[in-house]
Design a protein around this motif. Structure first.
Motif, PDB file in Angstrom:
ATOM      1  N   GLY A   4       0.867  -1.134  -0.009  1.00 25.90           N
ATOM      2  CA  GLY A   4      -0.024  -0.094  -0.078  1.00 25.90           C
ATOM      3  C   GLY A   4       0.839   1.165   0.011  1.00 25.90           C
ATOM      4  O   GLY A   4       2.179   1.282   0.037  1.00 25.90           O
ATOM      5  N   PRO A   5       0.052   2.434  -0.063  1.00 26.44           N
ATOM      6  CA  PRO A   5       1.029   3.714  -0.271  1.00 26.44           C
ATOM      7  C   PRO A   5       1.804   3.819   1.200  1.00 26.44           C
ATOM      8  O   PRO A   5       2.797   4.558   0.935  1.00 26.44           O
ATOM      9  CB  PRO A   5      -0.089   4.744  -0.170  1.00 26.44           C
ATOM     10  N   ASP A   6       1.558   3.430   2.281  1.00 22.73           N
ATOM     11  CA  ASP A   6       2.380   3.503   3.437  1.00 22.73           C
ATOM     12  C   ASP A   6       3.206   2.407   3.566  1.00 22.73           C
ATOM     13  O   ASP A   6       4.044   2.187   4.665  1.00 22.73           O
ATOM     14  CB  ASP A   6       1.541   3.665   4.699  1.00 22.73           C
ATOM     15  N   GLY A   7       3.557   1.516   2.529  1.00 23.21           N
ATOM     16  CA  GLY A   7       4.359   0.500   2.449  1.00 23.21           C
ATOM     17  C   GLY A   7       3.942  -0.761   3.335  1.00 23.21           C
ATOM     18  O   GLY A   7       4.766  -1.608   3.150  1.00 23.21           O
ATOM     19  N   LYS A   8       2.765  -0.895   3.796  1.00 23.38           N
ATOM     20  CA  LYS A   8       2.341  -2.078   4.425  1.00 23.38           C
ATOM     21  C   LYS A   8       1.969  -3.045   3.428  1.00 23.38           C
ATOM     22  O   LYS A   8       1.427  -2.695   2.476  1.00 23.38           O
ATOM     23  CB  LYS A   8       1.162  -1.465   5.385  1.00 23.38           C
ATOM     24  N   PRO A   9       1.673  -4.350   3.850  1.00 20.54           N
ATOM     25  CA  PRO A   9       1.172  -5.270   2.948  1.00 20.54           C
ATOM     26  C   PRO A   9      -0.175  -5.139   2.531  1.00 20.54           C
ATOM     27  O   PRO A   9      -1.072  -4.735   3.393  1.00 20.54           O
ATOM     28  CB  PRO A   9       1.362  -6.778   3.590  1.00 20.54           C
ATOM     29  N   CYS A  10      -0.755  -5.593   1.308  1.00 16.20           N
ATOM     30  CA  CYS A  10      -2.018  -5.561   0.879  1.00 16.20           C
ATOM     31  C   CYS A  10      -2.587  -6.839   0.857  1.00 16.20           C
ATOM     32  O   CYS A  10      -1.913  -7.745   0.445  1.00 16.20           O
ATOM     33  CB  CYS A  10      -2.205  -4.991  -0.570  1.00 16.20           C
ATOM     34  N   TYR A  11      -3.914  -6.998   1.240  1.00 17.67           N
ATOM     35  CA  TYR A  11      -4.469  -8.614   1.174  1.00 17.67           C
ATOM     36  C   TYR A  11      -5.805  -8.342   0.383  1.00 17.67           C
ATOM     37  O   TYR A  11      -6.545  -7.199   0.409  1.00 17.67           O
ATOM     38  CB  TYR A  11      -4.720  -9.037   2.526  1.00 17.67           C
ATOM     39  N   LEU A  12      -6.174  -9.601  -0.290  1.00 13.39           N
ATOM     40  CA  LEU A  12      -7.301  -9.525  -0.940  1.00 13.39           C
ATOM     41  C   LEU A  12      -8.154 -10.749  -0.156  1.00 13.39           C
ATOM     42  O   LEU A  12      -7.802 -11.843   0.118  1.00 13.39           O
ATOM     43  CB  LEU A  12      -6.994 -10.033  -2.451  1.00 13.39           C
ATOM     44  N   SER A  13      -9.479 -10.475  -0.266  1.00 15.80           N
ATOM     45  CA  SER A  13     -10.325 -11.463   0.578  1.00 15.80           C
ATOM     46  C   SER A  13     -11.486 -11.694  -0.629  1.00 15.80           C
ATOM     47  O   SER A  13     -12.177 -10.783  -0.986  1.00 15.80           O
ATOM     48  CB  SER A  13     -11.064 -11.170   1.808  1.00 15.80           C
ATOM     49  N   THR A  14     -11.338 -13.100  -1.296  1.00 15.56           N
ATOM     50  CA  THR A  14     -12.214 -13.337  -2.402  1.00 15.56           C
ATOM     51  C   THR A  14     -12.351 -14.902  -2.532  1.00 15.56           C
ATOM     52  O   THR A  14     -11.436 -15.615  -2.209  1.00 15.56           O
ATOM     53  CB  THR A  14     -11.896 -12.819  -3.656  1.00 15.56           C
ATOM     54  N   ASP A  15     -13.546 -15.316  -2.983  1.00 13.72           N
ATOM     55  CA  ASP A  15     -13.646 -16.815  -3.170  1.00 13.72           C
ATOM     56  C   ASP A  15     -13.447 -16.901  -4.664  1.00 13.72           C
ATOM     57  O   ASP A  15     -13.420 -18.110  -5.249  1.00 13.72           O
ATOM     58  CB  ASP A  15     -15.256 -17.081  -2.890  1.00 13.72           C
ATOM     59  N   ASP A  16     -13.308 -15.848  -5.332  1.00 13.74           N
ATOM     60  CA  ASP A  16     -13.254 -16.127  -6.930  1.00 13.74           C
ATOM     61  C   ASP A  16     -11.915 -16.005  -7.184  1.00 13.74           C
ATOM     62  O   ASP A  16     -11.255 -14.654  -7.379  1.00 13.74           O
ATOM     63  CB  ASP A  16     -14.128 -15.026  -7.632  1.00 13.74           C
ATOM     64  N   ASP A  17     -11.215 -16.907  -7.610  1.00 12.40           N
ATOM     65  CA  ASP A  17      -9.599 -16.959  -8.044  1.00 12.40           C
ATOM     66  C   ASP A  17      -9.626 -16.124  -9.521  1.00 12.40           C
ATOM     67  O   ASP A  17      -8.427 -16.122 -10.053  1.00 12.40           O
ATOM     68  CB  ASP A  17      -9.312 -18.306  -8.276  1.00 12.40           C
ATOM     69  N   SER A  18     -10.665 -16.204 -10.098  1.00 14.94           N
ATOM     70  CA  SER A  18     -10.798 -15.573 -11.625  1.00 14.94           C
ATOM     71  C   SER A  18     -11.237 -14.002 -11.562  1.00 14.94           C
ATOM     72  O   SER A  18     -11.604 -13.664 -12.682  1.00 14.94           O
ATOM     73  CB  SER A  18     -11.551 -16.305 -12.429  1.00 14.94           C
ATOM     74  N   SER A  19     -11.160 -13.609 -10.428  1.00 18.48           N
ATOM     75  CA  SER A  19     -11.777 -11.934 -10.420  1.00 18.48           C
ATOM     76  C   SER A  19     -10.699 -11.159 -11.014  1.00 18.48           C
ATOM     77  O   SER A  19      -9.676 -11.573 -11.058  1.00 18.48           O
ATOM     78  CB  SER A  19     -11.978 -11.777  -8.744  1.00 18.48           C
ATOM     79  N   PHE A  20     -11.044 -10.318 -11.138  1.00 19.02           N
ATOM     80  CA  PHE A  20     -10.135  -9.061 -11.775  1.00 19.02           C
ATOM     81  C   PHE A  20      -9.201  -8.854 -10.963  1.00 19.02           C
ATOM     82  O   PHE A  20      -7.971  -8.796 -11.372  1.00 19.02           O
ATOM     83  CB  PHE A  20     -10.754  -7.765 -12.173  1.00 19.02           C
ATOM     84  N   LEU A  21      -8.967  -8.528  -9.664  1.00 18.04           N
ATOM     85  CA  LEU A  21      -7.850  -8.457  -8.893  1.00 18.04           C
ATOM     86  C   LEU A  21      -7.160  -9.624  -8.538  1.00 18.04           C
ATOM     87  O   LEU A  21      -5.870  -9.667  -8.547  1.00 18.04           O
ATOM     88  CB  LEU A  21      -8.547  -7.969  -7.329  1.00 18.04           C
ATOM     89  N   SER A  22      -7.740 -10.883  -8.566  1.00 19.37           N
ATOM     90  CA  SER A  22      -6.810 -12.105  -8.523  1.00 19.37           C
ATOM     91  C   SER A  22      -6.109 -12.352  -9.793  1.00 19.37           C
ATOM     92  O   SER A  22      -5.028 -12.830  -9.659  1.00 19.37           O
ATOM     93  CB  SER A  22      -7.988 -13.268  -8.339  1.00 19.37           C
ATOM     94  N   ARG A  23      -6.809 -12.073 -10.874  1.00 18.57           N
ATOM     95  CA  ARG A  23      -5.981 -12.303 -12.023  1.00 18.57           C
ATOM     96  C   ARG A  23      -4.853 -11.084 -12.145  1.00 18.57           C
ATOM     97  O   ARG A  23      -3.664 -11.453 -12.722  1.00 18.57           O
ATOM     98  CB  ARG A  23      -6.731 -11.977 -13.471  1.00 18.57           C
ATOM     99  N   LEU A  24      -5.030  -9.751 -11.733  1.00 14.43           N
ATOM    100  CA  LEU A  24      -4.187  -8.864 -11.766  1.00 14.43           C
ATOM    101  C   LEU A  24      -2.858  -9.314 -10.885  1.00 14.43           C
ATOM    102  O   LEU A  24      -1.764  -8.853 -11.115  1.00 14.43           O
ATOM    103  CB  LEU A  24      -4.532  -7.533 -11.278  1.00 14.43           C
ATOM    104  N   ALA A  25      -3.286  -9.640  -9.646  1.00 13.94           N
ATOM    105  CA  ALA A  25      -2.154 -10.444  -8.854  1.00 13.94           C
ATOM    106  C   ALA A  25      -1.565 -11.476  -9.400  1.00 13.94           C
ATOM    107  O   ALA A  25      -0.242 -11.551  -9.337  1.00 13.94           O
ATOM    108  CB  ALA A  25      -2.842 -10.617  -7.620  1.00 13.94           C
TER     109      ALA A  25
END
Length: 114
Positions: free
Chosen positions: A14-35
């Motif tokens: 994140g902007p403050d250097g802290k880790p970012c996390y994703l909570s989703t059941d969908d491995d094909s979501s836009f954010l999952s695919r971007l990751a």
């Protein structure tokens, strides 16, 4: 929530250097695919950097400034690679308990060790 872990560690901070996390059941979501795509790019860049580093280190004419720059790049690539490994490790399924009656301590014959 994901099947194996509550949150997925994303391959960026994140902007403050802290880790970012994703909570989703969908491995094909836009954010999952971007990751997934970002992880693949990071690992590819690290691979290319290792090849470049080997060439730089073989060159006896490489000066301290070039080595310092290379070291900085290698540290960044290692940081990204460790984050990818951590994220993927957290998403592995938990180990299955051994079946009853199975041998928990398999042994190789001495001949297998040469």
């Amino acid at each position: 929530m994901t099947a194996h872990s509550e949150l997925r560690l994303l391959p960026w901070s994140g902007p403050d250097g802290k880790p970012c996390y994703l909570s989703t059941d969908d491995d094909s979501s836009f954010l999952s695919r971007l990751a997934d795509s970002t992880e693949a790019i990071q690992l590819g860049l690290a691979d290319n950097l290792v090849a470049h580093a080997l060439k730089v280190l073989d060159d006896e004419q490489t000066d301290a400034e070039d080595l310092r720059s290379l070291s900085t790049d290698l540290v960044g690539a290692l940081r990204d690679t460790l984050r990818v490994a951590s994220s993927r490790g957290q998403r592995l399924p938990p180990p299955q308990p051994a079946a009853q009656g199975s041998d928990d301590n398999p042994q190789l014959p001495a001949a297998a060790l040469g």
